[in-house]
Design a protein around this motif. Structure first.
Motif, PDB file in Angstrom:
ATOM      1  N   ASN A   1       6.889  11.062  -6.074  1.00 42.81           N
ATOM      2  CA  ASN A   1       7.955  11.359  -5.124  1.00 42.81           C
ATOM      3  C   ASN A   1       9.023  10.264  -5.146  1.00 42.81           C
ATOM      4  O   ASN A   1       9.982  10.325  -4.393  1.00 42.81           O
ATOM      5  N   HIS A   2       8.818   9.244  -5.995  1.00 45.71           N
ATOM      6  CA  HIS A   2       9.770   8.155  -6.159  1.00 45.71           C
ATOM      7  C   HIS A   2      10.095   8.010  -7.649  1.00 45.71           C
ATOM      8  O   HIS A   2       9.225   8.173  -8.503  1.00 45.71           O
TER       9      HIS A   2
ATOM     10  N   GLN B   1      -6.011   6.037  -6.542  1.00 48.96           N
ATOM     11  CA  GLN B   1      -4.944   6.374  -7.473  1.00 48.96           C
ATOM     12  C   GLN B   1      -3.945   5.222  -7.541  1.00 48.96           C
ATOM     13  O   GLN B   1      -3.987   4.288  -6.746  1.00 48.96           O
ATOM     14  N   THR B   2      -3.017   5.308  -8.483  1.00 43.55           N
ATOM     15  CA  THR B   2      -2.084   4.199  -8.689  1.00 43.55           C
ATOM     16  C   THR B   2      -1.295   3.880  -7.433  1.00 43.55           C
ATOM     17  O   THR B   2      -1.160   2.716  -7.049  1.00 43.55           O
ATOM     18  N   ASN B   3      -0.778   4.909  -6.749  1.00 41.75           N
ATOM     19  CA  ASN B   3       0.026   4.637  -5.554  1.00 41.75           C
ATOM     20  C   ASN B   3      -0.813   4.086  -4.403  1.00 41.75           C
ATOM     21  O   ASN B   3      -0.272   3.537  -3.450  1.00 41.75           O
TER      22      ASN B   3
ATOM     23  N   HIS C   1      -1.747   5.391   1.196  1.00 38.10           N
ATOM     24  CA  HIS C   1      -0.788   4.419   0.653  1.00 38.10           C
ATOM     25  C   HIS C   1       0.322   4.231   1.669  1.00 38.10           C
ATOM     26  O   HIS C   1       0.280   4.775   2.774  1.00 38.10           O
ATOM     27  N   TYR C   2       1.288   3.400   1.339  1.00 40.72           N
ATOM     28  CA  TYR C   2       2.307   2.994   2.303  1.00 40.72           C
ATOM     29  C   TYR C   2       3.568   3.836   2.176  1.00 40.72           C
ATOM     30  O   TYR C   2       3.938   4.272   1.075  1.00 40.72           O
ATOM     31  N   ASP C   3       4.242   4.024   3.317  1.00 41.79           N
ATOM     32  CA  ASP C   3       5.562   4.646   3.264  1.00 41.79           C
ATOM     33  C   ASP C   3       6.596   3.578   2.899  1.00 41.79           C
ATOM     34  O   ASP C   3       6.251   2.413   2.637  1.00 41.79           O
TER      35      ASP C   3
ATOM     36  N   PHE D   1       3.457  -0.453  -7.596  1.00 41.76           N
ATOM     37  CA  PHE D   1       2.623   0.722  -7.819  1.00 41.76           C
ATOM     38  C   PHE D   1       2.584   1.655  -6.620  1.00 41.76           C
ATOM     39  O   PHE D   1       2.224   2.824  -6.762  1.00 41.76           O
ATOM     40  N   ASN D   2       2.937   1.179  -5.457  1.00 43.66           N
ATOM     41  CA  ASN D   2       2.958   2.040  -4.277  1.00 43.66           C
ATOM     42  C   ASN D   2       3.917   3.218  -4.454  1.00 43.66           C
ATOM     43  O   ASN D   2       3.761   4.254  -3.807  1.00 43.66           O
TER      44      ASN D   2
END
Length: 583
Positions: A410-411, A91-93, A14-16, A404-405
């Motif tokens: 962690n967010h 997964q969602t993220n 996923h993206y930062d 969703f990312n």
């Protein structure tokens, strides 16, 4: 004339926060979904599912450690007589990244399907397909919800004939696992993982009802199991590839009714057959009550264990329907793992309804003083699609972040009833700093050395956990070794940076990160040196290591603080006096 059907399996990352794919030279946690799907398609290839004249070729990419070169992959796929791209375990993220990958393959006319917890959980818990899933289908992405055992033949045959459906929904039909095709990954894929770990599931499903959990709604509350013969076959197949480290992905291995015969078989493989391997397990807090469980887990090669601690506040645990956790038993349970020489990890959730920054700080201090816990990983309470929490908030129209990312735990993705967004964010970051102080790191290492365990390995893990948050800005569970960033692989809709800007900035960033890691190790290294140099280290003791039989329950701050919230159940402590107030 022989024909070729080419299958490409991709586990998306996923993206930062800047929109770049999170990727490492060596990634942290192996994907069991990728191993399961690879094993199923390999089985289809061996059985000639598409006919005697069609060979099925499989390539596998875990994007957390390998760049997805979409252009060259498209070119290679088009050389086959038929093909399919599978986005595995999404997964969602990871869903936004999965859609971005799919967009490019679809534009090139390549059939592509996506499965994983986001689609499965959303379909299982919500009354209708969600907008992002509908949009993905309209773009041309096939959605697969459910497990693939016993169904891979039909999916490949649909792809071969050009008749993929928009949706495959098997959420109400969970397959048995006894004798099912075993998860496996090729050795070159496994060796891109830190420590060359691979993974497999000994069972699926969980009997508990935790409201924040997606497992129970995707894999079911009725547990399904592999047999000891299945597990032995998996271990031996990997041993032939010289792969000897395993992460058993069962959400709660202790609830596997076959746990004892499986552990006995693993002990036999290690002690009688001479197969040397190590395991990481996930368990609940009650597992220590099972006679012989911890002792056999250690003999079976368990070196690390993830424990679903979640919180020490009974009210918070009750609100999350995690009533099986008995906080007054935490210390005894952790001591049992410590005595067996197993490194303990515990997940700890921040943001339950009654949480405040003051309560969070107080509770972490109690943990530090009274519990011999090695590693703690903090999470935001996150309403993941597929969980009861998400379903309730969605039905009430409560705001949840539409990106969703960010759903990586962690967010922060929703608001808290007592804390402002800024207070919640700060409490999360402060919790890591509060637990992983030089003083407490030394205390944890002394507790570890007192039991003659792997002090250096624990030291490295503790620094890795703190550095992941402070330096790499990612959760430790997704922090690998040496971050990679590719200029051209940025989130859809975000502008590509000019090479003259990107590469100098990236070089400076890489040097800065390396220096920060070096400083962090040097900052904490004196603590480890003092511990290892202490000739009397085996005699160290403190409150957390003191047997529960040698201390009065009322002398424990944990019991005093939460005595009025502790449910009046069998075995619960009864303490007279006033509740200690939060300070």
């Amino acid at each position: 004339m022989s024909k070729r059907f080419s299958v490409l399996l991709i586990k998306p990352s996923h993206y930062d926060d800047e929109g770049y794919v999170i990727q490492w030279l060596r990634a942290p946690i192996p994907s069991n979904s990728l191993a399961s799907i690879y094993g199923l398609i390999k089985d289809c290839s061996e059985r000639k599912t598409l006919g005697d004249d069609v060979s099925i070729e499989i390539d596998v990419i875990d994007e957390t450690n390998t760049k997805v070169e979409i252009g060259s992959l498209i070119k290679s796929l088009k050389q086959a007589d038929g093909c399919l791209v599978g986005l595995v375990g999404v997964q969602t993220n990871q869903f936004p990244r999965a859609v971005d990958i799919a967009r490019e393959f679809i534009a090139a006319g390549i059939p592509i399907a996506a499965g994983g917890f986001h689609a499965a959980g959303s379909i299982a818990m919500l009354p209708e397909l969600t907008p992002e899933i509908i949009a993905a289908q309209e773009m041309g992405l096939t959605i697969y919800a459910g497990e693939a055992e016993g169904r891979m033949d039909a999916l490949l045959q649909d792809a071969w004939s050009g008749e993929l459906k928009p949706l495959y929904n098997f959420m109400k039909d969970l397959p048995h696992l006894e004798g099912a095709v075993h998860p496996i990954l090729p050795a070159d894929a496994v060796r891109k993982m830190a420590g060359a770990y691979t993974s497999f599931d000994a069972g699926r499903g969980c009997p508990f009802q935790c409201s924040f959990c997606t497992i129970i709604n995707v894999q079911g509350r009725k547990s399904r199991f592999r047999t000891p013969d299945d597990i032995e076959t998996i271990i031996r197949a990997n041993a032939k590839q010289n792969i000897r480290r395993f992460f058993i992905t069962d959400d709660d291995f202790a609830r596997n009714r076959n746990w004892e015969v499986i552990l006995d078989r693993l002990i036999w493989l290690r002690e009688d057959q001479g197969l040397k391997f190590k395991l990481t397990l996930q368990v609940d807090t009650l597992c220590y009550r099972l006679p012989g469980f911890i002792e056999k887990a250690a003999r079976a090669g368990c070196a690390r264990v993830f424990i679903g601690l979640e919180n020490i506040d009974p009210d918070a645990l009750s609100a999350a329907k995690k009533r099986q956790n008995k906080i007054w038993e935490y210390r005894k349970m952790l001591q049992a793992w410590k005595d067996a020489g197993v490194i303990t990890y515990a997940g700890y959730i921040l943001g339950f309804p009654d949480d405040t920054p003051e309560k969070i700080r107080r509770n972490i201090e109690i943990i530090k003083k009274e519990m011999p816990l090695d590693l703690i990983e903090f999470f935001f309470l996150t309403p993941l699609p597929g969980s009861e929490d998400h379903k309730i908030l969605a039905s009430r129209g409560v705001w949840m972040d539409p990106d969703f990312n960010k759903y990586d735990l962690n967010h922060r993705v929703t608001h808290h009833p007592l804390m402002t967004d800024q207070e919640w964010d700060k409490a999360y970051l402060d919790s890591w700093k509060q637990f992983y102080t030089p003083e407490h790191v030394e205390t944890v290492l002394r507790r570890d050395a007192a039991r003659g365990a792997r002090t250096k390995a624990l030291y490295s893990s503790m620094i890795h956990f703190l550095g992941a948050i402070l330096i790499e800005k990612v959760h430790p569970l997704e922090c690998g070794i040496v971050r990679r960033k590719h200029r051209t692989q940025r989130r859809h809709g975000m502008k590509l940076e000019n090479p003259l800007v990107f590469y100098p900035k990236r070089a400076i960033e890489a040097v800065s990160v390396a220096i920060s890691w070096a400083r962090l190790f040097l900052k904490f290294r004196p603590a480890m040196k003092r511990v290892l140099a202490d000739e009397d280290r085996r005699n160290y003791s403190d409150l957390a290591l003191t047997p529960t039989s040698d201390i009065e329950e009322q002398d424990m701050e944990l019991i005093q603080v939460f005595k009025e919230a502790i449910p009046k159940t069998h075995g619960a402590p009864v303490v007279a006096g006033k509740v200690v107030s939060a300070k």
